[in-house]
Design an enzyme around this catalytic site. Structure first.
Site, mmCIF file in Angstrom:
data_model
loop_
_atom_site.group_PDB
_atom_site.id
_atom_site.type_symbol
_atom_site.label_atom_id
_atom_site.label_comp_id
_atom_site.label_asym_id
_atom_site.label_seq_id
_atom_site.Cartn_x
_atom_site.Cartn_y
_atom_site.Cartn_z
ATOM 1 N N GLU A 1 0.835 -1.207 0.000
ATOM 2 C CA GLU A 1 0.000 0.000 0.000
ATOM 3 C C GLU A 1 0.866 1.252 0.000
ATOM 4 O OE1 GLU A 1 -1.834 3.434 1.742
ATOM 5 O OE2 GLU A 1 -0.454 2.126 2.843
ATOM 6 N N HIS B 1 -4.050 -2.713 2.366
ATOM 7 C CA HIS B 1 -3.596 -2.231 3.671
ATOM 8 C C HIS B 1 -3.284 -3.407 4.601
ATOM 9 C CE1 HIS B 1 -5.258 1.831 2.721
ATOM 10 N NE2 HIS B 1 -4.342 2.221 3.583
#
Length: 346
Positions: free
Chosen positions: A10, A310
């Site tokens: 991410e 994430h």
């Protein structure tokens, strides 16, 4: 020092915050390069500076390269300590993102820890204050964490001015299995507006109820209209959560200029209804936040509708600091994430 590529996965602020938190907890020094390298404005923004500085104060860290827009820092922690602290994120920098870094560290400190943080309480692309309080803090409480949070004043983009106070008592976290099965309690929620007309909160509420569908009969969503004493500047948010015997599911949206109240409410209602229908134990946002707490607890298991980038980035990072591994399996439209102590791996 452990070297971390800040552009991995991410590649955003969450990787930076989690890296310095894990460094403070484990005592392992870390050098983070290529910080937010693929963002439009790479490097450290003011809220990232505030987060790293805050964690650094809790462990008396030596920090090199901590400058605005810096893309590389070295973080050398000393011993963790409790106590009382005050931090100012500046303008509307997100308080809840700073707490994303601070909470695991505070839980590991040897004595009680209390922080007072000024900045934005309900900011786009960050957890809303009520989501933090009603979902994440409830979830880590099920691991044994003792955390209390008070919203002293709301603050929004672009002026900030909000204030949160969080107190954490030392606790040993215990591993847990989060299961969607169990006695389901009523869905709760709150739609609030500050220095704006009440009808905006009412429209958010009604749209959420409409999209909850068959679950709407279980839902009680309150509304709040805040004035200048309770909130700095105009803003708002809607947060809903469903607590069962074994877990808490949540969904939230923060008010944005130009986005109709109905769109915000619909998004919250649809998201929570989808998690409930799928039988997920954690919502997608809680799934990536809970990984570090389960790792500190030494194990655990939960299901979620999908594994975000994430979450995958957090798993990669946590495994470099703590003696755990993560396993992902899929069954009947759900992803199951198991946190495994390394000594028990086959």
């Amino acid at each position: 020092m452990l070297e971390i590529d800040g552009s991995y996965g991410e590649g955003g602020g969450q990787l930076l915050r989690l890296a310095v938190a894990l460094s403070a907890i484990t005592g392992i020094g870390v050098c983070i390069a290529h910080i937010r390298a693929r963002r439009d404005k790479p490097g450290l923004a003011p809220q990232h500076l505030a987060g790293v500085q805050a964690v650094g104060q809790l462990c008396n860290a030596k920090i090199a390269g901590l400058n605005l827009r810096s893309q590389e820092i070295a973080f050398e922690p000393a011993a963790l300590r409790g106590g009382e602290y005050r931090f100012d994120v500046g303008t509307a920098g997100s308080i809840t993102l700073v707490l994303q870094a601070l909470l695991p560290v505070m839980l590991t400190a040897p004595t009680p820890c209390k922080v007072h943080i000024t900045g934005g309480t309900d900011i786009r692309r960050a957890p809303a204050a009520d989501y933090l309080c009603e979902v994440l803090i409830r979830l880590i409480g099920r691991l044994g964490a003792r955390v209390t949070m008070r919203v002293l004043r709301r603050g929004y983009y672009p002026r900030g001015g909000g204030e949160l106070e969080v107190t954490v008592r030392p606790a040993t976290l215990a591993s847990a299995v989060f299961d969607a099965c169990g006695h389901s309690q009523a869905i709760r929620g709150v739609a609030h507006v500050a220095n704006l007309p009440e009808h905006i909160a009412l429209r958010m509420k009604q749209s959420a109820l409409d999209r909850l569908g068959v679950y709407a009969t279980q839902a009680i969503i309150g509304t709040q209209v805040l004035g200048h004493e309770a909130a700095f500047g105009p803003g708002g948010a809607i947060v809903c959560w469903a607590e069962s015997e074994h877990t808490v599911l949540g969904a939230a949206r923060v008010a944005e200029r130009g986005v109709p109240a109905e769109v915000l409410g619909e998004a919250v209602g649809e998201e929570l209804a989808a998690d409930l229908a799928a039988g997920a134990a954690l919502d997608v946002h809680a799934a990536d936040q809970m990984l570090v707490y389960l790792a500190l607890a030494g194990g655990g298991l939960f299901s979620t509708r999908s594994v975000s980038l994430h979450a995958r980035t957090a798993m990669w990072l946590i495994e470099q600091f703590l003696p755990v591994a993560f396993d992902i399996s899929e069954l009947a439209g759900l992803a199951y994430i198991t946190v495994i102590p390394c000594e028990k791996r086959s």
